[in-house]
Design an enzyme around this catalytic site. Sequence first.
Site, PDB file in Angstrom:
ATOM      1  N   HIS A 181       4.115   2.051  -8.277  1.00  0.00           N
ATOM      2  CA  HIS A 181       3.214   0.886  -8.216  1.00  0.00           C
ATOM      3  C   HIS A 181       2.299   0.862  -9.445  1.00  0.00           C
ATOM      4  O   HIS A 181       2.003  -0.195 -10.001  1.00  0.00           O
ATOM      5  CB  HIS A 181       2.335   0.943  -6.959  1.00  0.00           C
ATOM      6  CG  HIS A 181       3.088   0.822  -5.678  1.00  0.00           C
ATOM      7  ND1 HIS A 181       3.288   1.876  -4.823  1.00  0.00           N
ATOM      8  CD2 HIS A 181       3.685  -0.251  -5.087  1.00  0.00           C
ATOM      9  CE1 HIS A 181       3.960   1.471  -3.772  1.00  0.00           C
ATOM     10  NE2 HIS A 181       4.221   0.197  -3.896  1.00  0.00           N
TER      11      HIS A 181
ATOM     12  N   GLN B 189       7.970  -9.020   7.798  1.00  0.00           N
ATOM     13  CA  GLN B 189       9.184  -8.571   7.120  1.00  0.00           C
ATOM     14  C   GLN B 189       9.794  -7.317   7.745  1.00  0.00           C
ATOM     15  O   GLN B 189      10.737  -6.756   7.211  1.00  0.00           O
ATOM     16  CB  GLN B 189       8.922  -8.375   5.630  1.00  0.00           C
ATOM     17  CG  GLN B 189       8.043  -7.200   5.266  1.00  0.00           C
ATOM     18  CD  GLN B 189       7.706  -7.211   3.784  1.00  0.00           C
ATOM     19  OE1 GLN B 189       6.880  -7.987   3.325  1.00  0.00           O
ATOM     20  NE2 GLN B 189       8.351  -6.346   3.010  1.00  0.00           N
TER      21      GLN B 189
ATOM     22  N   GLY C 168       0.811  -1.219   0.000  1.00  0.00           N
ATOM     23  CA  GLY C 168       0.000   0.000   0.000  1.00  0.00           C
ATOM     24  C   GLY C 168       0.838   1.258   0.000  1.00  0.00           C
ATOM     25  O   GLY C 168       2.018   1.234  -0.359  1.00  0.00           O
ATOM     26  N   ALA C 169       0.198   2.392   0.405  1.00  0.00           N
ATOM     27  CA  ALA C 169       0.822   3.724   0.290  1.00  0.00           C
ATOM     28  C   ALA C 169       1.328   3.881  -1.147  1.00  0.00           C
ATOM     29  O   ALA C 169       2.498   4.181  -1.405  1.00  0.00           O
ATOM     30  CB  ALA C 169       1.935   3.909   1.313  1.00  0.00           C
TER      31      ALA C 169
HETATM   32  O1  PAF Z   1       7.866  -4.637  -1.995  1.00  0.00           O
HETATM   33  C1  PAF Z   1       6.925  -4.718  -1.200  1.00  0.00           C
HETATM   34  O2  PAF Z   1       6.082  -3.832  -1.119  1.00  0.00           O
HETATM   35  C2  PAF Z   1       6.818  -5.923  -0.269  1.00  0.00           C
HETATM   36  O3  PAF Z   1       8.064  -6.336   0.167  1.00  0.00           O
HETATM   37  C3  PAF Z   1       6.038  -7.094  -0.889  1.00  0.00           C
HETATM   38  C4  PAF Z   1       6.746  -7.669  -2.106  1.00  0.00           C
HETATM   39  C5  PAF Z   1       4.645  -6.622  -1.288  1.00  0.00           C
HETATM   40  C6  PAF Z   1       5.878  -8.209   0.139  1.00  0.00           C
HETATM   41  O4  PAF Z   1       5.255  -7.756   1.295  1.00  0.00           O
END
Ligand code: PAF
Length: 288
Positions: free
Chosen positions: A44, A68, A38-39
């Site tokens: 994206h 993560q 998101g954000a």
């Molecule tokens: O790059 C990201 O935004 C994240 O690391 C991902 C690949 C969506 C996994 O949570």
Amino acid sequence: MNIAVRKTHVFTEVRKLQLYLADEKAKGASVGFVPTMGALHEGHISLVSQAKKENDVVIACIFVNPKQFNNPIDLKNYPRTPEKDITLLESAGIDAVFLPKETEIYPDNYAPAIVDLGELDQVMEGKFRPGHFKGVVNVVNRLFDIVQPSKAYFGKKDFQQVAVIKHFSKILHPQIAIVDVPTLRDAKGLALSSRNMLLTEEQKTDALALYYALEFAKTLTSNHTPKEVKKLIENRLNCDKFNLEYVELVDPVNLQALTDNWVQGATMCIAAFFGSVRLIDNMTIFPN
Ligand code: PAF
């Protein structure tokens, strides 16, 4: 959040998403998948645009994956703008958005992915964010199991993440093509990142130093070895405006540090803190 009135399908449950996907796949549709936290920004959207060109149906996921984040403050501060994100995805022409709760991604019977990342998660981000890539592999593996797309799209700004995902998915999901999409930069050169919205205007200006350093590094490859270039860039970036975490010059496939010889696609990767905001950037500097 009112998700009932939207044109785009917004799914919060795995079961409902999978019914939708099964229906599309039964009609012969290829599925492109854009996982995100998101954000969202134009970077994206460039993943979505490419996915739309190459697939019949495109689905994005928005999930801030706690596994993560090695730093709880970073997780707490990570920007969350789901309403705005869905609107942006809708205007980009996305077919469906998956917005799961944590229990959908990690149910009680969830089993973590078992895969050897070798040296890939021991260097750079892996070294400074212990456990980060295990968290990324676990969430992406789970999302791939749920969505089973034909192709999945990731931004090259997260250069090491792309290498790790290509490696693990070759083993666990060989049928999914991993597509890496070039980094988008703003007009001045700052790499687009969700974290940029946490920067002050002054920090945004300071952060341009990373882009300038990467561009400068390219001009040094004809008369310096990789280890000399790394040193010169480290010296240039050691300043009191921000805290440099690392500069590395690596082989693009195995991510091993280059010392005396250049290899095709040699990539410089940088991480630095601007206040409490950690930014990363990278560029292929050889051949330039
Ligand atoms: O790059 C990201 O935004 C994240 O690391 C991902 C690949 C969506 C996994 O949570």
